[in-house]
Scaffold this active site. Structure first.
Site, PDB file in Angstrom:
ATOM      1  CB  CYS A 115     -11.299  64.726  -5.501  1.00 14.32           C
ATOM      2  SG  CYS A 115     -10.346  63.403  -6.506  1.00 14.32           S
ATOM      3  CG  HIS A 169     -11.179  65.342 -10.519  1.00 14.91           C
ATOM      4  ND1 HIS A 169     -10.103  65.378 -11.017  1.00 14.91           N
ATOM      5  CD2 HIS A 169     -11.365  64.500  -9.574  1.00 14.91           C
ATOM      6  CE1 HIS A 169      -9.364  64.779 -10.228  1.00 14.91           C
ATOM      7  NE2 HIS A 169     -10.063  64.268  -9.241  1.00 14.91           N
TER       8      HIS A 169
HETATM    9  C1  2RA Z   1      -7.910  60.651  -8.285  1.00 16.62           C
HETATM   10  N1  2RA Z   1      -9.821  60.810  -7.061  1.00 16.62           N
HETATM   11  O1  2RA Z   1      -8.158  61.657  -8.841  1.00 16.62           O
HETATM   12  C2  2RA Z   1      -8.471  60.180  -6.956  1.00 16.62           C
HETATM   13  C3  2RA Z   1      -7.857  60.766  -5.570  1.00 16.62           C
HETATM   14  N2  2RA Z   1      -8.636  60.350  -4.397  1.00 16.62           N
HETATM   15  O2  2RA Z   1      -6.824  60.086  -8.416  1.00 16.62           O
END
Ligand code: 2RA
Length: 348
Positions: free
Chosen positions: A129, A254
Site C-alpha cells: 500500500c 497513507h
Molecule cells: C503498512 N504497508 O502500512 C503496510 C501494510 N502492508 O503497515
C-alpha cells in the site's frame, strides 16, 4: 454470465473494502464466492446487495473459479495461491509472497497494465500500500521526464497494520483524550502501557519511525518494499531509492513526501499539467488558498492526490511533492479489483 470470482480473505480490513468496491463497480462478475479462514466461515456479508455466506478456505472452494483476489497473510498466500493457480484460477495476490518473483508481474493498471498478460505462474501480485499510494503519480511523471532518483518519507495510517492497528489507535486515543499527556517525556508511554498492538511504540499523540520487520543494516521491510517494488513497477531495476517509513495517528490514507530527480530540467508548470491530466491522479495544489491533500479529506476516495508541487531549490532536475492516497482502496482493494477486471476483460 461473467467470470466466477473468489474473494479470499473477505472478512479482513482490505476484504471489507473489496466487497464495497465490488458493489460500486460495474457488475461484470457471474458468481462471487467469499472465502475466509474456518474461524470466519458461516458469517454472512453483503456484496452487490446480496447476503452471501462466507465459506472456509479449501482446495475445492476454487472449483469453477476463474479469478481469485487474495488478501491474506504472506504465509497463507504462499501456500494457497499456487494451489488455486494449479486449478486454473488466475490469482491476484495482495501479499508480499510473490511480488519480487521474476515470474510474477507486479501490476498497477495506470502504469504497467501490459505486464499483467505475462503470468507464467498464474499469479499477479498487487504492490504494497505504501508503494501504491505514490506510484501512479510517479509513473505519470516518469513517462514524461524519465526518473533518475527517489527520496521518500512515508506518513502511514494505522489501518495499514489491519484491523488490529485501527483498534490499537482507537484504544490509545481513548486513554489520552482530554488529558494533559504529551507534555513530559514518557507520559504517553506510561498511559498506554503495553497496549501498543502491532506497533513498537505508542502511536496516539506520537509518530513512530518504523513499519514492518527488521532487515539488514537497520532498514525496515516496509522501506525495502517501497524500493524494490518501485523499481519493478517502473522497470528501473537500478533506480536509486532512499526511503524512511513512519507511522502516524491517522486511521486510513497513507501520505508521502517525495523528492524525485529526473533526466533533465523540469518545470513546475509541465509537472502540474501532467499530474492534472494523468488517469487516477488529482492535483490539489493551491497553498495560497490553503489547499493541499490531507488524509482526513482523501480517505474513502480512489485517486492519488498530489499537492505541494515545487522544483527543488538546489537542483533544476528535481521535484518535491506531497502525495496522499487511501491505503485500503488504491493501496490495496481497488488496485486488486482493477487487476481482476483487466484479467476478466481478457476472458470476455
Ligand atoms: C503498512 N504497508 O502500512 C503496510 C501494510 N502492508 O503497515
Amino acid at each position: 454470465p461473467g467470470p466466477t470470482l473468489a474473494v479470499v480473505g473477505a472478512t479482513g480490513a482490505v476484504g471489507t473494502v473489496m466487497l464495497q468496491i465490488l458493489s460500486q463497480h460495474a457488475d461484470i462478475w457471474g458468481e462471487i464466492r467469499l472465502v475466509a479462514s474456518p474461524r470466519s466461515a458461516g458469517r454472512k456479508l453483503a456484496v452487490r446487495g446480496e447476503e452471501t455466506e462466507v465459506v472456509a478456505l479449501s482446495e475445492e472452494v476454487f472449483d469453477g473459479v476463474d479469478i481469485a483476489m487474495f488478501d491474506v497473510p504472506d504465509e497463507v498466500a504462499a501456500h494457497w495461491a499456487p494451489i488455486a493457480a494449479a486449478r486454473g484460477v488466475v490469482v491476484v495476490d495482495n501479499s508480499a509472497a510473490f511480488r519480487m518473483d521474476p515470474d510474477v508481474p507486479l501490476v498497477v493498471p495506470e502504469v504497467n497494465a501490459h505486464t499483467a498478460r505475462v503470468r507464467p505462474r498464474g499469479i499477479i501480485a498487487n504492490p504494497n500500500c505504501t508503494t501504491l499510494s505514490m506510484i501512479v503519480a510517479l509513473g505519470a511523471l516518469h513517462a514524461e521526464f524519465g526518473l533518475r532518483e527517489l527520496v521518500v518519507s512515508s506518513y502511514q495510517a494505522v489501518s495499514g497494520a489491519g484491523q488490529a492497528g485501527v483498534r490499537t489507535l482507537r484504544q490509545q486515543l481513548s486513554l489520552v483524550a482530554g488529558t494533559e499527556l504529551g507534555t513530559s517525556p514518557g507520559d504517553v508511554r506510561r498511559a498506554v502501557g503495553d497496549r501498543t498492538g502491532p506497533f513498537p511504540e505508542p502511536v496516539a499523540l506520537n509518530v513512530v519511525p518504523w513499519a514492518g520487520t527488521l532487515r539488514e543494516d537497520g532498514w525496515s521491510s516496509e522501506e525495502m518494499k517501497v524500493r524494490d517494488e518501485s523499481r519493478k513497477i517502473l522497470g528501473l531495476p537500478r533506480l536509486p531509492v532512499a526511503v524512511t517509513c513512519v507511522r502516524v495517528p491517522v486511521v486510513t490514507a497513507h501520505s508521502l513526501t517525495v523528492h524525485a530527480r529526473f533526466e533533465d530540467e523540469v518545470t513546475v508548470d509541465r509537472a502540474r499539467e501532467i499530474l492534472a491530466t494523468a488517469p487516477g491522479v488529482v492535483l490539489c495544489d493551491d497553498p495560497a488558498a490553503g489547499e493541499f491533500p490531507t488524509p482526513a479529506d482523501v480517505v474513502g476516495t480512489d485517486p492519488t492526490w498530489v499537492g505541494r508541487v515545487r522544483r527543488a531549490l538546489d537542483d533544476p532536475t528535481a521535484l518535491e511533492l506531497f502525495v496522499c492516497g487511501d491505503n485500503l482502496r488504491k493501496g490495496a482493494a481497488l488496485n486488486t479489483a482493477q487487476i481482476a477486471e483487466l484479467v476478466a476483460a481478457e476472458m470476455s
